[in-house]
Design an enzyme around this catalytic site. Structure first.
Site, PDB file in Angstrom:
ATOM      1  CE1 TYR A  43      -3.657  -2.598   0.304  1.00 12.61           C
ATOM      2  CE2 TYR A  43      -2.466  -3.475   2.544  1.00 12.61           C
ATOM      3  CZ  TYR A  43      -3.620  -3.552   1.156  1.00 12.61           C
ATOM      4  OH  TYR A  43      -4.357  -4.572   1.340  1.00 12.61           O
ATOM      5  CB  SER A 117      -5.088  -5.390   6.493  1.00 13.82           C
ATOM      6  OG  SER A 117      -5.820  -5.913   5.377  1.00 13.82           O
ATOM      7  CE1 TYR A 118      -1.354 -10.189  -0.165  1.00 16.90           C
ATOM      8  CE2 TYR A 118      -0.008  -9.113   0.290  1.00 16.90           C
ATOM      9  CZ  TYR A 118      -0.222  -9.816  -0.353  1.00 16.90           C
ATOM     10  OH  TYR A 118       0.749 -10.974  -1.023  1.00 16.90           O
ATOM     11  CD1 TRP A 165      -7.714  -4.883  -0.343  1.00 12.48           C
ATOM     12  CD2 TRP A 165      -7.857  -6.979  -0.768  1.00 12.48           C
ATOM     13  NE1 TRP A 165      -6.105  -5.295  -0.046  1.00 12.48           N
ATOM     14  CE2 TRP A 165      -6.883  -7.037  -0.889  1.00 12.48           C
ATOM     15  CE3 TRP A 165      -8.327  -8.136  -1.561  1.00 12.48           C
ATOM     16  CZ2 TRP A 165      -5.344  -8.160  -0.368  1.00 12.48           C
ATOM     17  CZ3 TRP A 165      -7.313  -9.115  -1.431  1.00 12.48           C
ATOM     18  CH2 TRP A 165      -5.809  -9.062  -1.421  1.00 12.48           C
ATOM     19  CG  ASP A 256     -10.228  -7.379  11.104  1.00 13.68           C
ATOM     20  OD1 ASP A 256     -11.041  -6.405   9.932  1.00 13.68           O
ATOM     21  OD2 ASP A 256     -10.312  -7.679  11.660  1.00 13.68           O
ATOM     22  CG  HIS A 291     -10.297  -4.892   7.702  1.00  6.62           C
ATOM     23  ND1 HIS A 291      -9.581  -5.696   8.147  1.00  6.62           N
ATOM     24  CD2 HIS A 291      -9.554  -3.967   6.656  1.00  6.62           C
ATOM     25  CE1 HIS A 291      -8.520  -5.650   8.126  1.00  6.62           C
ATOM     26  NE2 HIS A 291      -8.503  -4.950   6.093  1.00  6.62           N
TER      27      HIS A 291
END
Length: 580
Positions: A43, A117-118, A165, A256, A291
């Site tokens: 990101y 997250s990722y 996403w 989440d 989230h």
């Protein structure tokens, strides 16, 4: 050490195939070797919002606490070379990056990984290969696998999350790397259509379309593997908990989308990590968060100023955790710290799950007319009698029950606009939603743990969904969702196999709604809502025995659904209660 931070930008890190991934290195000025914290994100490492604010650890403060920090763009993202294929390159790239760090003069050979997250996935996938030197991970708001709990839930596609996403976080940077031509033009137009009107994009059928495949080829792959098959198994870090000899700081939110993965990562490493030190070095924090939103306001409710992550000082929590792991000593942190919603307080626990929890069953009752909150559906602790008639409704995928809060990732995600405890009024008035409401509580009731539903039901179709929600009804009559889940009936025997329903034949459908910690106050009422859709959080089931991702508008079929609650088929919700 304040004021002595040295930063190097875009440092090349070679991967085994020759691809260069670029990283920023933050370290104390001058010579020395320090334990190093690594964040690998897709990101943009140059974004202070994505690389610092969201993950809850400020590199400058970490450096001032005696760490070096490496923040790297993952393969195919922003400054780094190569092509992005979510999940599949993160294990080897993580191994190569850790090995590179340990060879640098600024590193003392001890590495910790962190992020949300990722970025949690990059940690888990690297840790699954047990790299030398990796001593700790701090996965936040992330999953334990990438089929159930990430791409799918109970067999239903997490449409709201996946499409947004791709559109908000992944596709635009991918397109910047592609050559000009008609394919690029089509992909750009598709992306703009999604961003202009995400809800119209959710509604388009079929889900698997050439324009989406042009935009994000990996999205088509996810759609093409609805069962938990080998495609998902080769990137399942949860299966490798027994190899992860690392300390763990697991941070999640009750609202989440990846909460269950956070809890499974904690319990998996707590019980299966390969050394006593690693098993004893697991810590859990769960706040009232959704989230991307770790604030004090979630959905329609305010949890008080203490509900925000800022009340915990996550940077200080991280640095104490990583310092303890590097020194192989116990961290000065509780085993588990959870936020009890409704009471709106943090509470430290010596274990998770809580062994003092006691299961209580609330049974569905009614006279055959539980449709909507105006019907005769009731909820109580007494099992149903032999003569209670079943309830019926017609589920029409062309007119799905709308999503109203929960563990969602929908537009407005950073504000929690469509997630968490939302008013259920627009859902509870529908005739295709069965509503069962209990009597006002005579005393407070705390529910902390996994909530499970046992639904005796039948469908006129050979496939359908069962979507169930637990609701907290306040004294003024407003009902706010607490936790909800879904089961695609074809996967009721296991997520790795499809078995059609026999139309009209009653079956027991048992599945988890999810995990929560909620105090139902005296005078409040528990409510259970039963439906066959929750859109666009989950994709619509055409209620036909066809591949769901290829179903078009003409493939959608109404189905007559029946829910039983009699002495031989006592449908119920099972909640873990905590003695006062």
């Amino acid at each position: 050490m304040r004021g002595t931070v040295h930063v190097e930008r875009d440092v090349p890190v070679p991967m085994r195939d020759g691809t260069m991934l670029l990283a920023d290195v933050w370290r104390p000025a001058g010579s020395g070797a320090w334990p190093t914290l690594l964040q690998r994100l897709p990101y943009d490492k140059s974004s202070s919002f994505m690389a610092q604010h969201i993950v809850g650890l400020e590199p400058v403060q970490a450096v001032e606490s005696g760490f070096a920090v490496v923040v790297q763009d993952t393969r195919g993202r922003y400054s780094s070379g190569g092509s992005f294929n979510p999940f599949f390159d993160e294990t080897e790239d993580g191994l190569d990056t850790i090995a590179w760090i340990r060879a640098q003069d600024f590193s003392d050979g001890r590495v910790g990984m962190y992020g949300a997250s990722y970025i949690g996935a990059t940690q888990m996938l690297a840790a699954s290969a047990a790299p030398e030197g990796l001593v700790a991970i701090a996965p936040q708001l992330t999953a334990s696998e990438y089929h159930d709990g990430w791409s799918y839930s109970g067999g239903a596609l997490q449409l709201g999350f996946l499409l947004l996403w791709v559109a908000e976080s992944l596709a635009a940077v991918d397109l910047l790397r592609r050559p000009a031509g008609p394919g690029l033009d089509r992909a750009r137009e598709t992306l703009l259509e999604i961003l202009r009107d995400p809800h119209a994009a959710y509604a388009r059928l079929p889900l698997d379309r050439d324009d989406l495949a042009e935009l994000a080829p990996y999205y088509r792959e996810w759609l093409g593997h609805p069962a938990r098959d080998v495609f998902w198994q080769v990137i399942d870090p949860g299966a490798a908990h027994g190899r992860m000899n690392v300390a763990g700081l697991h941070i999640g939110g009750w609202h989440d989308i990846f909460l269950e993965g956070t809890l499974r990562n904690y319990t998996g490493l707590r019980t299966r990590a390969p050394s006593p030190w690693a098993r004893e070095s697991q810590h859990l924090i769960v706040g009232p968060w959704a989230h991307g939103n770790l604030g004090d306001y979630q959905g329609d409710l305010w949890y008080g100023y203490g509900g925000a992550s800022a009340a915990l000082d996550l940077t200080a929590v991280h640095t104490e955790f990583f310092r303890a792991a590097a020194e192989r000593r116990p961290a000065d942190l509780p085993r588990a710290r959870i936020f009890v919603m409704g009471a709106n307080v943090w509470r430290d626990e010596d274990e998770w799950p809580l062994s003092r929890a006691r299961e209580v069953s609330f049974f569905l009752h009614g006279e055959g007319g539980a449709n909507s909150a105006g019907g005769d559906g009731r909820l109580g602790t007494e099992p149903p009698g032999p003569g209670e008639p079943a309830d019926h409704y017609v589920s029409d995928p062309a007119d799905p029950v709308p999503t109203a809060g929960g563990a969602t990732f929908l537009p407005g995600v950073l504000l929690g606009r469509n997630s968490g405890p939302k008013d259920q009024a627009a859902v509870a008035v529908r005739d295709d939603v069965l509503v069962y409401t209990g009597e006002p509580l005579s005393e407070d009731l705390e529910v902390t743990g996994e909530v499970v539903v046992e639904l005796y039901a039948a469908s006129s179709a050979d496939d359908c969904d069962w979507a169930v929600r637990l609701v907290d009804v306040h004294p003024d009559g407003t009902g706010y969702g607490v936790v909800d889940g879904i089961l695609r009936a074809r996967y009721r025997r296991g997520l790795d196999r499809e078995v059609p329903l026999t139309p009209g034949e009653p079956e027991l459908f048992r599945f988890a709604l999810g995990t929560t910690s909620q105090l139902f106050r005296r005078g409040h009422r528990l409510r259970v809502q039963v439906a066959s859709s929750n859109f666009p959080r989950f994709d619509r089931n055409p209620q036909r025995w066809i591949p769901v991702h290829t179903a078009g508008p003409d493939d959608m079929r109404p189905a007559r659904q029946t829910v039983f609650h009699d002495a031989s088929r006592p449908s119920r919700i099972i909640v873990p209660t905590i003695p006062s």
